[in-house]
Design a protein around this motif. Structure first.
Motif, PDB file in Angstrom:
ATOM      1  N   GLU A  14     -90.270  24.698  84.188  1.00 15.41           N
ATOM      2  CA  GLU A  14     -90.725  23.514  84.736  1.00 15.41           C
ATOM      3  C   GLU A  14     -89.668  22.356  84.960  1.00 15.41           C
ATOM      4  O   GLU A  14     -90.003  21.483  85.745  1.00 15.41           O
ATOM      5  N   GLN A  15     -88.713  22.311  84.376  1.00 21.90           N
ATOM      6  CA  GLN A  15     -87.508  21.200  84.242  1.00 21.90           C
ATOM      7  C   GLN A  15     -86.530  21.794  85.803  1.00 21.90           C
ATOM      8  O   GLN A  15     -86.064  20.857  86.203  1.00 21.90           O
ATOM      9  N   HIS A  16     -86.213  23.036  85.586  1.00 21.15           N
ATOM     10  CA  HIS A  16     -85.099  23.313  86.563  1.00 21.15           C
ATOM     11  C   HIS A  16     -85.645  24.054  87.588  1.00 21.15           C
ATOM     12  O   HIS A  16     -84.738  24.164  88.658  1.00 21.15           O
ATOM     13  N   GLY A  17     -86.926  24.900  87.507  1.00 21.42           N
ATOM     14  CA  GLY A  17     -87.273  25.641  88.842  1.00 21.42           C
ATOM     15  C   GLY A  17     -86.233  26.828  89.327  1.00 21.42           C
ATOM     16  O   GLY A  17     -86.232  27.271  90.468  1.00 21.42           O
ATOM     17  N   PHE A  18     -85.808  27.602  88.211  1.00 19.02           N
ATOM     18  CA  PHE A  18     -84.987  28.785  88.603  1.00 19.02           C
ATOM     19  C   PHE A  18     -85.782  29.798  89.016  1.00 19.02           C
ATOM     20  O   PHE A  18     -87.060  29.785  88.831  1.00 19.02           O
ATOM     21  N   ARG A  19     -85.088  30.934  89.633  1.00 18.36           N
ATOM     22  CA  ARG A  19     -85.971  32.004  90.281  1.00 18.36           C
ATOM     23  C   ARG A  19     -85.790  33.345  89.708  1.00 18.36           C
ATOM     24  O   ARG A  19     -86.427  34.323  89.959  1.00 18.36           O
ATOM     25  N   GLU A  20     -84.833  33.517  88.706  1.00 14.27           N
ATOM     26  CA  GLU A  20     -84.289  34.690  88.435  1.00 14.27           C
ATOM     27  C   GLU A  20     -84.315  34.881  86.795  1.00 14.27           C
ATOM     28  O   GLU A  20     -83.788  33.778  86.152  1.00 14.27           O
ATOM     29  N   VAL A  21     -84.789  35.537  86.058  1.00 14.08           N
ATOM     30  CA  VAL A  21     -84.569  35.644  84.679  1.00 14.08           C
ATOM     31  C   VAL A  21     -84.159  37.110  84.176  1.00 14.08           C
ATOM     32  O   VAL A  21     -84.941  37.978  84.943  1.00 14.08           O
ATOM     33  N   PHE A  22     -83.279  37.428  83.548  1.00 14.46           N
ATOM     34  CA  PHE A  22     -82.791  38.557  82.968  1.00 14.46           C
ATOM     35  C   PHE A  22     -83.306  38.836  81.621  1.00 14.46           C
ATOM     36  O   PHE A  22     -82.721  38.215  80.608  1.00 14.46           O
ATOM     37  N   ILE A  23     -83.851  40.080  81.442  1.00 15.85           N
ATOM     38  CA  ILE A  23     -84.182  40.346  80.325  1.00 15.85           C
ATOM     39  C   ILE A  23     -83.097  41.287  79.606  1.00 15.85           C
ATOM     40  O   ILE A  23     -82.601  42.227  80.388  1.00 15.85           O
ATOM     41  N   LEU A  24     -82.511  40.994  78.287  1.00 13.74           N
ATOM     42  CA  LEU A  24     -81.559  41.647  77.861  1.00 13.74           C
ATOM     43  C   LEU A  24     -81.934  42.447  76.502  1.00 13.74           C
ATOM     44  O   LEU A  24     -82.569  42.053  75.708  1.00 13.74           O
ATOM     45  N   TYR A  25     -81.552  43.696  76.284  1.00 13.40           N
ATOM     46  CA  TYR A  25     -81.724  44.600  75.195  1.00 13.40           C
ATOM     47  C   TYR A  25     -80.886  45.455  74.638  1.00 13.40           C
ATOM     48  O   TYR A  25     -79.997  45.522  75.236  1.00 13.40           O
ATOM     49  N   PHE A  35     -79.713  31.096  84.804  1.00 11.39           N
ATOM     50  CA  PHE A  35     -79.109  30.094  85.106  1.00 11.39           C
ATOM     51  C   PHE A  35     -79.916  28.992  85.811  1.00 11.39           C
ATOM     52  O   PHE A  35     -80.557  29.153  86.674  1.00 11.39           O
ATOM     53  N   ASN A  36     -79.754  27.528  85.173  1.00 12.76           N
ATOM     54  CA  ASN A  36     -80.571  26.566  85.605  1.00 12.76           C
ATOM     55  C   ASN A  36     -80.078  26.091  86.996  1.00 12.76           C
ATOM     56  O   ASN A  36     -80.605  25.342  87.649  1.00 12.76           O
ATOM     57  N   GLY A  37     -78.464  26.544  87.175  1.00 11.89           N
ATOM     58  CA  GLY A  37     -77.934  26.009  88.228  1.00 11.89           C
ATOM     59  C   GLY A  37     -78.013  26.983  89.479  1.00 11.89           C
ATOM     60  O   GLY A  37     -77.461  26.749  90.751  1.00 11.89           O
ATOM     61  N   LEU A  38     -78.842  28.248  89.368  1.00 11.69           N
ATOM     62  CA  LEU A  38     -78.938  29.061  90.568  1.00 11.69           C
ATOM     63  C   LEU A  38     -80.369  29.109  90.882  1.00 11.69           C
ATOM     64  O   LEU A  38     -81.259  29.485  90.343  1.00 11.69           O
ATOM     65  N   ARG A  45     -64.371  28.317  91.230  1.00 12.25           N
ATOM     66  CA  ARG A  45     -64.821  26.939  90.707  1.00 12.25           C
ATOM     67  C   ARG A  45     -66.308  26.964  90.653  1.00 12.25           C
ATOM     68  O   ARG A  45     -67.063  26.540  89.714  1.00 12.25           O
ATOM     69  N   ARG A  46     -67.001  27.287  91.726  1.00 16.49           N
ATOM     70  CA  ARG A  46     -68.272  27.176  91.746  1.00 16.49           C
ATOM     71  C   ARG A  46     -69.364  28.116  91.099  1.00 16.49           C
ATOM     72  O   ARG A  46     -70.198  27.764  90.251  1.00 16.49           O
ATOM     73  N   ILE A  47     -68.710  29.240  90.780  1.00 15.04           N
ATOM     74  CA  ILE A  47     -69.730  30.281  89.929  1.00 15.04           C
ATOM     75  C   ILE A  47     -69.196  29.947  88.414  1.00 15.04           C
ATOM     76  O   ILE A  47     -70.120  30.178  87.563  1.00 15.04           O
ATOM     77  N   GLU A  48     -68.107  29.354  88.136  1.00 17.61           N
ATOM     78  CA  GLU A  48     -67.956  28.920  86.677  1.00 17.61           C
ATOM     79  C   GLU A  48     -68.999  27.656  86.361  1.00 17.61           C
ATOM     80  O   GLU A  48     -69.468  27.648  85.373  1.00 17.61           O
ATOM     81  N   GLU A  49     -69.127  27.128  87.401  1.00 15.73           N
ATOM     82  CA  GLU A  49     -70.035  25.703  87.519  1.00 15.73           C
ATOM     83  C   GLU A  49     -71.431  26.366  87.266  1.00 15.73           C
ATOM     84  O   GLU A  49     -72.096  25.557  86.367  1.00 15.73           O
ATOM     85  N   ILE A  50     -71.801  27.239  87.957  1.00 15.41           N
ATOM     86  CA  ILE A  50     -73.116  27.730  87.680  1.00 15.41           C
ATOM     87  C   ILE A  50     -73.100  28.551  86.304  1.00 15.41           C
ATOM     88  O   ILE A  50     -74.235  28.195  85.487  1.00 15.41           O
ATOM     89  N   GLY A  51     -72.153  29.109  85.786  1.00 12.45           N
ATOM     90  CA  GLY A  51     -72.181  29.680  84.596  1.00 12.45           C
ATOM     91  C   GLY A  51     -72.496  28.724  83.329  1.00 12.45           C
ATOM     92  O   GLY A  51     -72.910  29.187  82.322  1.00 12.45           O
ATOM     93  N   SER A  52     -71.944  27.559  83.486  1.00 10.34           N
ATOM     94  CA  SER A  52     -72.278  26.500  82.638  1.00 10.34           C
ATOM     95  C   SER A  52     -73.460  26.030  82.700  1.00 10.34           C
ATOM     96  O   SER A  52     -73.965  25.193  81.486  1.00 10.34           O
TER      97      SER A  52
END
Length: 282
Positions: free
Chosen positions: A221-232, A278-281, A145-152
């Protein structure tokens, strides 16, 4: 709590850690090229796909895993596990979630199917988060349930390498393709809420990149997440260039780069590049 098996599909880009993990299992997608079926990750790699695309007489297609393939795996896992968490590609992009849910009704082990709302490496990141939760003593149902919430809360911005492939695969309307090609427009594609949409349109790659960077800044600036994944798509050189540029601008964020894989390549093209978070992670 019991022993948990983690299941995903082959659109997930598993890193070395999860690819070798004894409790992680992959149900592959099927790619159909000129009437012949290939299994992603087994009989068809991304490199094979992009090489073959140049010689095909008809557009390639992809097919979700069947209910039977999920059922067979779940029944096999019944012998060694107490529950299964299946973290799968967005239900708005594929019917894979539905196949898993139907198969779950046919087996004797609890199966919790997670609609990740995303694709590629972010799927892997959700599995890792779920593992941390269950290792801390949280039940698998609650972890799902929690990771589906993060995925959203995921957001993805993409510059598609081939508008023609996106159009031929049915992911872009004829009118959008016509005007995009005619005006040399570079649409910024967003995946938000699990679905594809055109976020903005730019007149050049340079302007599109600048705008994507600005959108990332606004979200950070709005969500303050710490990870970004570059996809190629196929070429990691451009991904590394983007990563160097973004690291210089966003020193508080950890950037990493991962390939999209063959199934996504069918729709997007080898020169596709984008980034996801993920804004929620936190």
């Amino acid at each position: 709590m019991g022993k948990v098996a983690w299941v995903t599909d082959s659109t997930a880009c598993l890193d070395e850690e999860l690819a070798a993990h004894p409790d992680v299992y992959v149900v592959p997608m099927t790619i159909i090229m000129d009437g012949q079926e290939y299994i992603e990750g087994r009989t068809m790699s991304a490199e094979d796909l992009f090489r073959r695309l140049k010689t095909l007489s008809s557009p390639p297609k992809t097919s979700q895993p069947s209910v039977g393939s999920f059922q067979a795996l779940f029944e096999e896992l019944e012998e060694s596990y107490d529950s299964i968490v299946a973290v799968l590609v967005s239900a708005k992009l594929s019917g894979t979630v539905s196949s898993s849910q139907q198969a779950a009704q046919l087996v004797n082990i609890p199966v919790y199917t997670v609609d990740s709302g995303i694709l590629s490496y972010p799927l892997t990141r959700l599995i890792k988060e779920g593992m941390l939760l269950t290792e801390s003593g949280i039940e698998s149902s609650e972890a799902a349930r929690r990771i589906e919430e993060i995925g959203s809360t995921s957001e993805t911005l993409v510059l598609v390498g081939s508008l023609e492939q996106l159009h031929r695969s049915g992911r872009m309307s004829g009118l959008q393709f016509y005007f995009g090609s005619l005006l040399s427009i570079k649409p910024i594609i967003a995946i938000s809420g699990g679905a594809l949409s055109i976020k903005e349109k730019a007149r050049s790659i340079r302007k599109a990149r600048e705008r994507m960077k600005a959108l990332l800044k606004e979200a950070y600036e709005q969500h303050g997440f710490r990870e970004v994944f570059i996809l190629y798509g196929l070429y990691d050189r451009e991904a590394k260039e983007w990563m160097a540029d973004l690291r210089a601008s966003f020193q508080e964020i950890e950037f990493s780069a991962f390939p999209l894989g063959a199934t996504i390549g069918v729709h997007a093209g080898e020169n596709t590049i984008g980034f996801s978070w993920f804004n929620g992670l936190k």
